[in-house]
Design a protein around this motif. Structure first.
Motif, PDB file in Angstrom:
ATOM      1  N   GLU A 179       9.459   4.208   7.404  1.00  0.00           N
ATOM      2  CA  GLU A 179       9.253   2.537   7.808  1.00  0.00           C
ATOM      3  C   GLU A 179      10.149   2.011   9.028  1.00  0.00           C
ATOM      4  N   ARG A 180       9.241   1.390   9.869  1.00  0.00           N
ATOM      5  CA  ARG A 180       9.928   0.960  10.926  1.00  0.00           C
ATOM      6  C   ARG A 180      11.036  -0.074  10.731  1.00  0.00           C
ATOM      7  N   ALA A 218       7.156   5.107  13.339  1.00  0.00           N
ATOM      8  CA  ALA A 218       6.072   6.208  13.892  1.00  0.00           C
ATOM      9  C   ALA A 218       5.604   5.804  15.193  1.00  0.00           C
ATOM     10  N   ASP A 246      -3.941  -2.753   5.024  1.00  0.00           N
ATOM     11  CA  ASP A 246      -4.048  -3.433   6.205  1.00  0.00           C
ATOM     12  C   ASP A 246      -4.501  -2.640   7.389  1.00  0.00           C
ATOM     13  N   ARG A 297       5.097 -13.083   2.142  1.00  0.00           N
ATOM     14  CA  ARG A 297       3.507 -13.135   2.569  1.00  0.00           C
ATOM     15  C   ARG A 297       2.691 -13.524   1.280  1.00  0.00           C
ATOM     16  N   ARG A 316      10.308 -10.044   3.070  1.00  0.00           N
ATOM     17  CA  ARG A 316       9.165 -10.685   3.936  1.00  0.00           C
ATOM     18  C   ARG A 316       8.189 -11.350   3.122  1.00  0.00           C
ATOM     19  N   GLN A 332       5.237 -11.584  -2.856  1.00  0.00           N
ATOM     20  CA  GLN A 332       5.010 -10.018  -2.518  1.00  0.00           C
ATOM     21  C   GLN A 332       6.444  -9.284  -2.186  1.00  0.00           C
ATOM     22  N   ALA A 351       0.723  -1.334  -0.044  1.00  0.00           N
ATOM     23  CA  ALA A 351      -0.018  -0.150   0.001  1.00  0.00           C
ATOM     24  C   ALA A 351       0.910   1.225   0.142  1.00  0.00           C
ATOM     25  N   ALA A 393      -3.044  -8.179  -0.174  1.00  0.00           N
ATOM     26  CA  ALA A 393      -2.466  -7.149  -1.021  1.00  0.00           C
ATOM     27  C   ALA A 393      -3.012  -6.604  -2.218  1.00  0.00           C
TER      28      ALA A 393
HETATM   29  P1  RFL Z   1       2.179  -4.461   5.207  1.00  0.00           P
HETATM   30  O1  RFL Z   1       2.469  -5.502   3.992  1.00  0.00           O
HETATM   31  O2  RFL Z   1       1.936  -5.065   6.626  1.00  0.00           O
HETATM   32  O3  RFL Z   1       3.087  -3.158   5.310  1.00  0.00           O
HETATM   33  C1  RFL Z   1       3.469  -2.424   6.391  1.00  0.00           C
HETATM   34  C2  RFL Z   1       4.707  -1.659   6.641  1.00  0.00           C
HETATM   35  O4  RFL Z   1       4.311  -0.834   7.620  1.00  0.00           O
HETATM   36  C3  RFL Z   1       5.486  -0.921   8.514  1.00  0.00           C
HETATM   37  N1  RFL Z   1       5.130  -0.547  10.049  1.00  0.00           N
HETATM   38  C4  RFL Z   1       5.478   0.600  10.472  1.00  0.00           C
HETATM   39  N2  RFL Z   1       6.238   1.583   9.882  1.00  0.00           N
HETATM   40  C5  RFL Z   1       6.510   2.682  10.645  1.00  0.00           C
HETATM   41  N3  RFL Z   1       6.023   2.812  11.651  1.00  0.00           N
HETATM   42  C6  RFL Z   1       5.285   1.926  12.258  1.00  0.00           C
HETATM   43  N4  RFL Z   1       4.651   2.267  13.469  1.00  0.00           N
HETATM   44  C7  RFL Z   1       4.856   0.674  11.560  1.00  0.00           C
HETATM   45  N5  RFL Z   1       4.218  -0.396  11.961  1.00  0.00           N
HETATM   46  C8  RFL Z   1       4.238  -1.157  10.772  1.00  0.00           C
HETATM   47  C9  RFL Z   1       5.855  -2.652   8.462  1.00  0.00           C
HETATM   48  O5  RFL Z   1       6.912  -2.718   9.009  1.00  0.00           O
HETATM   49  C10 RFL Z   1       5.443  -2.784   6.957  1.00  0.00           C
HETATM   50  O6  RFL Z   1       6.619  -2.778   6.428  1.00  0.00           O
HETATM   51  O7  RFL Z   1       0.754  -3.802   4.730  1.00  0.00           O
HETATM   52  P2  RFL Z   1      -0.023  -3.337   3.537  1.00  0.00           P
HETATM   53  O8  RFL Z   1       0.911  -2.484   2.647  1.00  0.00           O
HETATM   54  O9  RFL Z   1      -1.308  -2.695   4.069  1.00  0.00           O
HETATM   55  O10 RFL Z   1       0.010  -4.468   2.555  1.00  0.00           O
HETATM   56  C11 RFL Z   1      -1.090  -5.594   3.108  1.00  0.00           C
HETATM   57  C12 RFL Z   1      -0.353  -6.940   2.592  1.00  0.00           C
HETATM   58  O11 RFL Z   1       0.736  -7.280   3.086  1.00  0.00           O
HETATM   59  C13 RFL Z   1      -1.352  -8.075   3.197  1.00  0.00           C
HETATM   60  O12 RFL Z   1      -2.682  -7.940   3.293  1.00  0.00           O
HETATM   61  C14 RFL Z   1      -1.324  -9.408   2.409  1.00  0.00           C
HETATM   62  O13 RFL Z   1       0.186  -9.963   2.414  1.00  0.00           O
HETATM   63  C15 RFL Z   1      -2.386 -10.697   2.805  1.00  0.00           C
HETATM   64  N6  RFL Z   1      -2.022 -12.059   2.280  1.00  0.00           N
HETATM   65  C16 RFL Z   1      -2.393 -12.142   1.003  1.00  0.00           C
HETATM   66  N7  RFL Z   1      -2.962 -11.288   0.270  1.00  0.00           N
HETATM   67  C17 RFL Z   1      -2.973 -11.362  -1.128  1.00  0.00           C
HETATM   68  O14 RFL Z   1      -3.663 -10.511  -1.705  1.00  0.00           O
HETATM   69  N8  RFL Z   1      -2.635 -12.476  -1.725  1.00  0.00           N
HETATM   70  C18 RFL Z   1      -2.022 -13.701  -0.980  1.00  0.00           C
HETATM   71  O15 RFL Z   1      -1.901 -14.688  -1.405  1.00  0.00           O
HETATM   72  C19 RFL Z   1      -1.847 -13.270   0.277  1.00  0.00           C
HETATM   73  N9  RFL Z   1      -1.229 -14.303   0.882  1.00  0.00           N
HETATM   74  C20 RFL Z   1      -1.291 -12.754   3.025  1.00  0.00           C
HETATM   75  C21 RFL Z   1      -1.111 -14.029   2.389  1.00  0.00           C
HETATM   76  C22 RFL Z   1      -0.913 -12.617   4.389  1.00  0.00           C
HETATM   77  C23 RFL Z   1      -0.472 -13.637   5.158  1.00  0.00           C
HETATM   78  N10 RFL Z   1       0.028 -13.220   6.524  1.00  0.00           N
HETATM   79  C24 RFL Z   1       1.283 -13.126   7.013  1.00  0.00           C
HETATM   80  C25 RFL Z   1      -0.891 -12.974   7.273  1.00  0.00           C
HETATM   81  C26 RFL Z   1      -0.338 -14.992   3.324  1.00  0.00           C
HETATM   82  C27 RFL Z   1      -0.006 -14.813   4.609  1.00  0.00           C
HETATM   83  C28 RFL Z   1       0.523 -15.889   5.508  1.00  0.00           C
END
Ligand code: RFL
Length: 388
Positions: free
Chosen positions: A28-29, A122, A283, A40, A38, A98, A9, A296
């Motif tokens: 970014e943390r 943050a 997320d 996912r 990472r 990802q 995002a 994602a």
């Molecule tokens: P992310 O990828 O979690 O990135 C958030 C970023 O924010 C940072 N952060 C901070 N930075 C500064 N200050 C703070 N206080 C902070 N707190 C956190 C983090 O370090 C990180 O770098 O969120 P974003 O960008 O919203 O993306 C969301 C996706 O990552 C997530 O929805 C998907 O991975 C879900 N998901 C899947 N989605 C799909 O569309 N297709 C898939 O096949 C799929 N497989 C999965 C998945 C999620 C999984 N898990 C781990 C729950 C499979 C798994 C196992």
């Protein structure tokens, strides 16, 4: 403009804002190496690919991603394959890990001169209800600094500072615990079948998803609260082979398990996705269980909508898009949540007070049978499975 988080995002948003001439910084943390490795998601919807293409961000996935359009269901009644890529709208997924997408987005942003601070956590978003919000940030050396901006984009996931900074009652928090947990495994071995595999078994669900030619993701439904290392490698393979009925349909390609973690299937949605100058995407806006691989994809879609709205406001002085941002996203989010819930109900024995109900069990069998035999059901499935 401050963007919190360098996931899909935050990085899509930052690339698009930078391309529109909006001055922005990503905070970014984690460190860069962590962000780029990472593992996912892997299944990208056709619409996600179109968005990335539209903005010149799809070069890597066009070169290294692979189209995927089939899933196989295995149950006590037999197995069948759904060629979903040629059903519904006739759109396949693109399988692209990802972490590779994140690496592409990051490289592109940095090479274009975009600003990003790693290991900058943050802590809080202050004054979101004013026109000069600020973010307090813990730097790697422990100092706390303050960034001020016109808007703050919370793309820092479900446990980030954006959500934590929302005052009580500012937004509504809808939550649903699906009552199911998965042991998620990343295995260094080629995929065992040419399709996504969904095995419905009396001992629990098992799933198979290709990631690359040499890496495969597996899931095993497990007890809530069971630690990820409670299972030995041997037990994992025995359980996967049993639930996927390998004796009948062919062995699984075994390999070292390089990552494991327990995922509790729960979902939530914040409504609206805006509190004054703080806007949520990915997320941070809504967590969706990975059962239908939507997280994602929603993150990329929301990032594009937010970038358009912010550019309209900051470059052209038109704030109407920002006013509509939340409602536009929520239409997509709720539809994805609905399908994801449907998938969970399809793939798992019901749990809870009426957990053993033979009525629920038979309803689920009937749903799977409808999916096997009804063309209109298959088209509906395909459209929702690949769409966002
Ligand atoms: P992310 O990828 O979690 O990135 C958030 C970023 O924010 C940072 N952060 C901070 N930075 C500064 N200050 C703070 N206080 C902070 N707190 C956190 C983090 O370090 C990180 O770098 O969120 P974003 O960008 O919203 O993306 C969301 C996706 O990552 C997530 O929805 C998907 O991975 C879900 N998901 C899947 N989605 C799909 O569309 N297709 C898939 O096949 C799929 N497989 C999965 C998945 C999620 C999984 N898990 C781990 C729950 C499979 C798994 C196992």
């Amino acid at each position: 403009m401050v963007v919190l988080g360098a996931g899909p995002a935050g990085l899509v948003l930052a690339n698009l804002l930078h391309g529109s001439g909006v001055d922005c910084v990503v905070l970014e943390r984690a460190g860069r190496a962590h962000v780029q490795t990472r593992a996912r998601a892997g299944f990208l919807a056709a619409n996600t690919v179109r968005i990335l293409d539209r903005h010149g961000l799809a070069e890597g996935l066009r070169r290294r991603g692979r189209e995927h359009g089939a899933c196989e269901f295995r149950t006590d009644d037999g197995r069948f394959c759904l060629e979903y890529g040629s059903l519904g709208r006739g759109e396949p997924h693109t399988v692209y890990p990802q972490q590779e997408l994140v690496t592409d987005l990051l490289t592109r942003y940095v090479n274009a001169g975009g600003r990003i601070r790693f290991e900058a956590e943050a802590v809080a978003v202050l004054g979101a209800d004013t026109s000069r919000p600020a973010v307090t940030v813990r730097e790697p050396d422990g100092r706390t600094v303050r960034w001020q901006a016109r808007y703050v984009a919370g793309c820092d996931g479900r446990r980030g500072a954006a959500r934590a900074s929302l005052p009580p009652g500012a937004v509504r928090h809808h939550r649903l615990d699906h009552g199911v947990s998965w042991l998620g495994l990343l295995v260094e071995a080629p995929p065992s079948l040419d399709a996504v595999g969904y095995a419905v078994h009396p001992r629990g669900f098992a799933g198979h998803m290709a990631r690359t030619r040499d890496i495969t993701r597996y899931y095993l439904q497990c007890e809530r609260d069971s630690p990820a290392d409670a299972w030995s490698q041997e037990r994992i393979w025995e359980e996967l082979e049993l639930r996927m009925r390998a004796a009948r349909y062919g062995p699984l390609h075994r390999g070292p398990i390089v990552q494991r973690g327990v995922v509790d299937l729960d979902s939530d949605v914040l409504e609206p996705l805006r509190h004054g100058a703080l806007l949520l995407a990915g997320d941070a806006a809504s967590v969706i269980s990975p059962s239908a691989a939507k997280g994602a994809n929603l993150a990329v879609l929301e990032a594009e909508m937010l970038a358009d709205a912010l550019a309209d406001d900051l470059v052209r002085g038109d704030g109407e898009g920002l006013d509509r941002y939340s409602a536009r996203c929520l239409t997509h989010i709720w539809r994805a949540q609905d399908f994801s819930r449907w998938m969970i109900q399809l793939l798992h024995e019901p749990s809870g007070p009426d957990g053993d109900s033979s009525f629920h069990h038979s309803l689920r069998r009937s749903r799977i049978e409808a999916l096997r035999t009804s063309r209109s059901q298959q088209d509906w499935f395909a459209e929702n499975y690949v769409g966002v």
